[in-house]
Design a protein around this motif. Sequence first.
Motif, PDB file in Angstrom:
ATOM      1  N   LYS A  97       0.829  -1.214  -0.049  1.00 41.83           N
ATOM      2  CA  LYS A  97       0.064  -0.023  -0.088  1.00 41.83           C
ATOM      3  C   LYS A  97       0.862   1.426  -0.266  1.00 41.83           C
ATOM      4  O   LYS A  97       0.607   2.422  -0.606  1.00 41.83           O
ATOM      5  N   ARG A  98       2.298   1.234   0.665  1.00 38.37           N
ATOM      6  CA  ARG A  98       2.996   2.320   0.693  1.00 38.37           C
ATOM      7  C   ARG A  98       3.741   2.589  -0.678  1.00 38.37           C
ATOM      8  O   ARG A  98       3.595   3.884  -0.957  1.00 38.37           O
ATOM      9  N   ARG A  99       3.885   1.574  -1.488  1.00 38.05           N
ATOM     10  CA  ARG A  99       4.427   1.654  -2.934  1.00 38.05           C
ATOM     11  C   ARG A  99       3.392   2.087  -3.505  1.00 38.05           C
ATOM     12  O   ARG A  99       3.397   3.117  -4.363  1.00 38.05           O
ATOM     13  N   GLU A 100       1.921   1.745  -3.331  1.00 42.66           N
ATOM     14  CA  GLU A 100       1.000   2.413  -4.303  1.00 42.66           C
ATOM     15  C   GLU A 100       0.544   3.767  -4.063  1.00 42.66           C
ATOM     16  O   GLU A 100       0.384   4.538  -5.081  1.00 42.66           O
ATOM     17  N   LEU A 101       0.888   4.335  -2.700  1.00 44.64           N
ATOM     18  CA  LEU A 101       0.667   5.750  -2.389  1.00 44.64           C
ATOM     19  C   LEU A 101       1.824   6.301  -2.888  1.00 44.64           C
ATOM     20  O   LEU A 101       1.490   7.757  -3.421  1.00 44.64           O
ATOM     21  N   GLU A 102       2.893   5.869  -2.912  1.00 47.66           N
ATOM     22  CA  GLU A 102       4.062   6.847  -3.644  1.00 47.66           C
ATOM     23  C   GLU A 102       3.820   6.793  -5.099  1.00 47.66           C
ATOM     24  O   GLU A 102       4.136   7.817  -5.851  1.00 47.66           O
ATOM     25  N   GLU A 103       3.261   5.844  -5.877  1.00 50.93           N
ATOM     26  CA  GLU A 103       3.261   6.055  -7.202  1.00 50.93           C
ATOM     27  C   GLU A 103       1.919   7.125  -7.421  1.00 50.93           C
ATOM     28  O   GLU A 103       1.954   7.785  -8.477  1.00 50.93           O
ATOM     29  N   LEU A 104       1.198   7.087  -6.569  1.00 50.85           N
ATOM     30  CA  LEU A 104      -0.071   7.756  -6.784  1.00 50.85           C
ATOM     31  C   LEU A 104       0.519   9.263  -6.575  1.00 50.85           C
ATOM     32  O   LEU A 104      -0.115  10.231  -7.217  1.00 50.85           O
ATOM     33  N   CYS A 105       1.311   9.557  -5.625  1.00 56.30           N
ATOM     34  CA  CYS A 105       1.817  10.943  -5.310  1.00 56.30           C
ATOM     35  C   CYS A 105       2.754  11.312  -6.434  1.00 56.30           C
ATOM     36  O   CYS A 105       2.691  12.350  -6.891  1.00 56.30           O
ATOM     37  N   ALA A 106       3.449  10.521  -7.130  1.00 62.58           N
ATOM     38  CA  ALA A 106       4.340  10.663  -8.218  1.00 62.58           C
ATOM     39  C   ALA A 106       3.314  11.098  -9.312  1.00 62.58           C
ATOM     40  O   ALA A 106       3.827  12.038 -10.193  1.00 62.58           O
ATOM     41  N   GLY A 107       2.307  10.385  -9.493  1.00 66.64           N
ATOM     42  CA  GLY A 107       1.327  10.847 -10.448  1.00 66.64           C
ATOM     43  C   GLY A 107       0.883  12.021 -10.433  1.00 66.64           C
ATOM     44  O   GLY A 107       0.359  12.883 -11.393  1.00 66.64           O
ATOM     45  N   LEU A 108       0.568  12.657  -9.075  1.00 65.11           N
ATOM     46  CA  LEU A 108       0.078  14.078  -8.968  1.00 65.11           C
ATOM     47  C   LEU A 108       1.019  15.197  -9.039  1.00 65.11           C
ATOM     48  O   LEU A 108       0.820  16.088  -8.765  1.00 65.11           O
ATOM     49  N   GLY A 109       2.261  14.552  -9.345  1.00 62.82           N
ATOM     50  CA  GLY A 109       3.527  15.558  -9.363  1.00 62.82           C
ATOM     51  C   GLY A 109       3.954  16.041  -7.916  1.00 62.82           C
ATOM     52  O   GLY A 109       4.482  17.204  -7.775  1.00 62.82           O
ATOM     53  N   GLU A 110       3.767  15.236  -6.911  1.00 65.42           N
ATOM     54  CA  GLU A 110       3.984  15.612  -5.398  1.00 65.42           C
ATOM     55  C   GLU A 110       5.341  14.992  -5.202  1.00 65.42           C
ATOM     56  O   GLU A 110       5.935  15.104  -3.999  1.00 65.42           O
ATOM     57  N   GLY A 111       6.100  14.543  -6.170  1.00 66.66           N
ATOM     58  CA  GLY A 111       7.351  13.747  -5.686  1.00 66.66           C
ATOM     59  C   GLY A 111       7.270  12.639  -4.807  1.00 66.66           C
ATOM     60  O   GLY A 111       6.113  12.173  -4.567  1.00 66.66           O
ATOM     61  N   SER A 112       8.322  12.293  -4.187  1.00 62.31           N
ATOM     62  CA  SER A 112       8.404  11.239  -3.401  1.00 62.31           C
ATOM     63  C   SER A 112       8.003  11.647  -1.993  1.00 62.31           C
ATOM     64  O   SER A 112       7.663  12.778  -1.681  1.00 62.31           O
ATOM     65  N   THR A 113       7.765  10.677  -0.935  1.00 60.60           N
ATOM     66  CA  THR A 113       7.422  10.642   0.071  1.00 60.60           C
ATOM     67  C   THR A 113       8.418  10.249   1.066  1.00 60.60           C
ATOM     68  O   THR A 113       9.114   9.539   0.723  1.00 60.60           O
ATOM     69  N   VAL A 114       8.381  10.989   2.227  1.00 58.68           N
ATOM     70  CA  VAL A 114       9.288  10.615   3.362  1.00 58.68           C
ATOM     71  C   VAL A 114       8.559   9.882   4.742  1.00 58.68           C
ATOM     72  O   VAL A 114       7.561  10.668   4.864  1.00 58.68           O
ATOM     73  N   THR A 115       9.079   9.119   4.980  1.00 58.27           N
ATOM     74  CA  THR A 115       8.574   8.383   6.397  1.00 58.27           C
ATOM     75  C   THR A 115       8.742   8.871   7.581  1.00 58.27           C
ATOM     76  O   THR A 115      10.193   9.019   7.824  1.00 58.27           O
ATOM     77  N   CYS A 116       7.911   9.254   8.452  1.00 56.73           N
ATOM     78  CA  CYS A 116       8.443   9.852   9.760  1.00 56.73           C
ATOM     79  C   CYS A 116       8.912   8.845  10.633  1.00 56.73           C
ATOM     80  O   CYS A 116       8.461   7.782  10.650  1.00 56.73           O
ATOM     81  N   PRO A 117       9.968   9.265  11.193  1.00 56.69           N
ATOM     82  CA  PRO A 117      10.980   8.062  11.808  1.00 56.69           C
ATOM     83  C   PRO A 117      10.097   7.890  13.278  1.00 56.69           C
ATOM     84  O   PRO A 117      10.192   6.686  13.928  1.00 56.69           O
ATOM     85  N   PHE A 118       9.190   8.547  13.732  1.00 58.25           N
ATOM     86  CA  PHE A 118       8.411   8.597  15.116  1.00 58.25           C
ATOM     87  C   PHE A 118       7.345   7.805  14.921  1.00 58.25           C
ATOM     88  O   PHE A 118       6.812   6.871  15.505  1.00 58.25           O
ATOM     89  N   CYS A 119       6.320   8.110  14.085  1.00 62.38           N
ATOM     90  CA  CYS A 119       5.154   7.532  13.588  1.00 62.38           C
ATOM     91  C   CYS A 119       4.768   6.564  12.374  1.00 62.38           C
ATOM     92  O   CYS A 119       3.779   6.219  12.279  1.00 62.38           O
ATOM     93  N   ALA A 120       5.614   6.852  11.713  1.00 63.38           N
ATOM     94  CA  ALA A 120       5.616   6.000  10.237  1.00 63.38           C
ATOM     95  C   ALA A 120       4.706   6.536   9.386  1.00 63.38           C
ATOM     96  O   ALA A 120       4.302   6.176   8.314  1.00 63.38           O
ATOM     97  N   GLY A 121       4.049   8.017   9.619  1.00 63.95           N
ATOM     98  CA  GLY A 121       3.416   8.661   8.650  1.00 63.95           C
ATOM     99  C   GLY A 121       3.854   9.050   7.326  1.00 63.95           C
ATOM    100  O   GLY A 121       5.368   9.127   7.440  1.00 63.95           O
ATOM    101  N   GLN A 122       3.523   9.132   6.302  1.00 62.72           N
ATOM    102  CA  GLN A 122       3.791   9.367   5.083  1.00 62.72           C
ATOM    103  C   GLN A 122       3.660  11.205   4.895  1.00 62.72           C
ATOM    104  O   GLN A 122       2.687  11.493   5.297  1.00 62.72           O
ATOM    105  N   ASN A 123       4.699  11.582   4.337  1.00 65.56           N
ATOM    106  CA  ASN A 123       4.868  13.116   4.204  1.00 65.56           C
ATOM    107  C   ASN A 123       5.532  13.396   3.092  1.00 65.56           C
ATOM    108  O   ASN A 123       6.218  12.648   2.509  1.00 65.56           O
ATOM    109  N   ARG A 124       5.121  14.465   2.319  1.00 63.63           N
ATOM    110  CA  ARG A 124       5.771  14.910   1.364  1.00 63.63           C
ATOM    111  C   ARG A 124       7.390  15.166   1.679  1.00 63.63           C
ATOM    112  O   ARG A 124       7.617  15.299   2.689  1.00 63.63           O
TER     113      ARG A 124
END
Length: 114
Positions: free
Chosen positions: A73-100
Amino acid sequence: MEYDAWSDLRKVFDAAAEKTGSAIAYSRLRLERAKCLNRLNGLYEELGRASYFALVRSREPDTASLVEQITRKRRELEELCAGLGEGSTVTCPFCAGQNRSDSTYCADCGAPLT
């Protein structure tokens, strides 16, 4: 040479239709990203619940399947973000949340992303 208003009007309508199509495609991608993120959060919840109940019952949690689903699901999210032109995501080291990738702080927990 004669002015053709219908030709100009048609050009305007064609341009508007093209922009509308692009806007619809972008909106669909954003909707898919939101669904993906929602499912990812649900998987994190399931993982936490499974871990909690395993600890309460003093046995190993059955988390391999959930971890695999989260990874997909994280890979899918990264692909969707790339499709939106938002670039890659960064994972929070504390809560594992996905961020631009250009985020300074986590959108979920507020921790610094350095």
